[in-house]
Write an enzyme that holds these catalytic residues in place. Structure first.
Site, short mmCIF file in Angstrom:
data_model
loop_
_atom_site.label_atom_id
_atom_site.label_comp_id
_atom_site.label_asym_id
_atom_site.label_seq_id
_atom_site.Cartn_x
_atom_site.Cartn_y
_atom_site.Cartn_z
N LYS A 1 -7.51 19.14 1.27
CA LYS A 1 -6.43 18.61 0.44
C LYS A 1 -7.02 18.07 -0.87
O LYS A 1 -8.23 17.95 -1.03
CB LYS A 1 -5.68 17.51 1.18
CG LYS A 1 -6.52 16.30 1.56
CD LYS A 1 -5.70 15.30 2.36
CE LYS A 1 -6.57 14.09 2.74
NZ LYS A 1 -5.80 13.09 3.51
N ARG B 1 1.27 4.13 9.38
CA ARG B 1 1.64 5.08 8.34
C ARG B 1 2.71 6.00 8.93
O ARG B 1 3.77 5.55 9.30
CB ARG B 1 0.38 5.83 7.85
CG ARG B 1 0.50 6.49 6.51
CD ARG B 1 -0.86 6.90 5.97
NE ARG B 1 -1.58 7.83 6.84
CZ ARG B 1 -2.77 8.35 6.53
NH1 ARG B 1 -3.36 8.03 5.40
NH2 ARG B 1 -3.37 9.19 7.35
N TYR C 1 -14.99 -1.25 -26.54
CA TYR C 1 -13.78 -2.05 -26.63
C TYR C 1 -14.01 -3.46 -26.08
O TYR C 1 -14.61 -3.63 -25.02
CB TYR C 1 -12.64 -1.39 -25.85
CG TYR C 1 -12.10 -0.13 -26.48
CD1 TYR C 1 -11.43 -0.17 -27.69
CD2 TYR C 1 -12.27 1.10 -25.85
CE1 TYR C 1 -10.93 0.99 -28.26
CE2 TYR C 1 -11.77 2.26 -26.41
CZ TYR C 1 -11.11 2.20 -27.62
OH TYR C 1 -10.63 3.34 -28.20
N MET D 1 -11.84 6.23 -22.81
CA MET D 1 -11.12 7.36 -22.24
C MET D 1 -11.99 8.62 -22.18
O MET D 1 -11.98 9.35 -21.19
CB MET D 1 -9.86 7.66 -23.06
CG MET D 1 -9.06 8.84 -22.52
SD MET D 1 -7.59 9.23 -23.49
CE MET D 1 -6.53 7.84 -23.05
#
Length: 409
Positions: A56, A158, A294, A345
């Protein structure tokens, strides 16, 4: 025909050889080694055990098509995915003879139920209500019986038929027995999922043992009443390698296929499949008193050489890795380097103090050593799965084939 996102149209392979400054190298020999090593260990105690290879999330970020083809060559014939969309490309790669289990929810709409039947997928029944709704659609559309596995919730909290108390177990026995005469389904298996099998605390081991005991009680009660389900699987990677008594008929292997686990045993010589790295693309000296990134979270106390890597959080490098140690390879050797400043980013920065580095030198995040991924995940306060699955499509997957000295598409 649906394919992995990594197999869509791309520039010529020469582009990647000469231009790519960040890459995830996928070692298919390592993937085959991990599968075969796990299978050999399982068969020492359970000779007929089957491995369900979990592919998956695009093969945990490695590229599902590549993983399926590689695992097929290693002898795997059973795969698991999360949803119907992931099942299509696996069927395309694996052919008609492989079993494909959808572990999660599939909408029981007429066209979707028809897809399950058409492609011979195995759908998980995650609750009595879900089974009832799906059954109605199968009958209304006059479909062939769907192959299903029954999920049991023994403590994960779950999905699954509840089996945490004596009352829940008895109710689930009745609900599953009601499926015995259900013409809409061919019940092929039953399973549960352990919540804490990868933890070595005594309390975690007790919790896993309790879940296993609850599952056995449910299984025994069903068999006492004449319902024998042919295939049982309760173990994920951690339990498969540490709890031989819980193998039953098969196990679901995820992380153990892709990287060495932190839990015992470590004697299997499992190998990392993905090597994530990026090249230095820029070097500058930041003057004493100036900051980097930043928010100015790194301030140079002295003139500091700083290298820039063209990889950031949009590529899957979480901001929580600020300050983490990576591995830099230069002509003169291999050196530890720290990420400094906030991860951007598209870029991140490293401290090159005391290192004779140059543009083009390679920095490894994980995969260069067996423990690098788990160490990085621990530093980030997460798990290896998350780091692997987070690597975005902007990072090209280079497939490393056995006995080859260069990467290929």
């Amino acid at each position: 025909m649906k394919t992995s996102p990594h197999d869509s149209a791309k520039p010529p392979i020469e582009y990647y050889f000469y231009k790519t400054t960040k890459r995830a190298e996928i070692d298919i020999a390592a993937l085959q080694n991990n599968y075969r090593a796990c299978l050999e260990k399982l068969q020492q105690t359970t000779p007929n055990a089957r491995i369900i290879s979990v592919v998956k999330a695009d093969g945990y970020g490695h590229g599902a098509n590549t993983c399926v083809c590689t695992l097929l060559d290693a002898g795997c014939d059973f795969f698991a995915v999360s949803c119907l969309e992931e099942a299509y490309p696996v069927r395309n790669q694996a052919g008609d003879n492989a079993d494909i289990l959808i572990l999660g929810y599939t909408m029981p709409l007429p066209q979707i139920a028809g897809e399950l039947a058409k492609h011979n997928f195995i759908q998980t029944l995650l609750s009595p209500d879900y089974a009832h709704e799906l059954s109605k659609v199968v009958k209304k559309e006059n479909l062939a019986p769907l192959r299903v596995h029954i999920a049991v919730d023994t403590g994960m909290g779950r999905i699954g038929y509840p089996a945490r108390t004596e009352k829940e177990i008895e109710e689930t026995v009745q609900n599953i027995l009601a499926l015995r005469d259900e013409s809409a389904f061919e019940i092929c298996g039953m399973f549960t999922h352990f919540a804490r099998a990868d933890e070595e605390l005594a309390t975690s081991k007790e919790k896993t043992a309790l879940q296993a005991a609850r599952y056995r009680k449910l299984k025994e009660k069903l068999e006492e009443r004449g319902m024998v389900i042919p295939f049982h699987h309760v173990s994920n990677s951690a339990a498969a390698l540490t709890r031989p008594d819980d193998i039953f008929d098969g196990v679901r292997l995820g992380l153990a296929l892709y990287t060495p686990p932190t839990y015992k045993p470590k004697r299997l010589n499992l190998q990392p499949v993905m090597h994530l790295s990026a090249d230095i693309v820029h070097i500058q000296t930041v003057p004493a008193g100036e900051s980097v990134g930043y928010g100015g979270r790194f301030k140079a106390l002295v003139d500091t050489p700083v290298g820039v890597l063209p990889i950031g959080y949009a590529d899957g490098i979480p901001r929580s890795l600020r300050g983490a140690t990576l591995s830099l390879k230069t002509e003169k050797g291999i050196y530890p380097v720290k990420i400094i400043g906030s991860i951007c980013m598209d870029q991140c920065m490293i401290d090159l103090s005391g290192i004779d580095a140059k543009i083009g030198d390679r920095v490894s995040f994980f995969g260069h050593t067996p423990t690098a991924l788990s160490e990085l995940a621990e530093y980030a306060g997460t798990i290896p799965y998350e780091l692997l699955c987070a690597i975005s499509l902007r990072v090209h997957r280079n497939i490393i084939r056995p006995q080859q000295n260069k990467t290929e598409k």
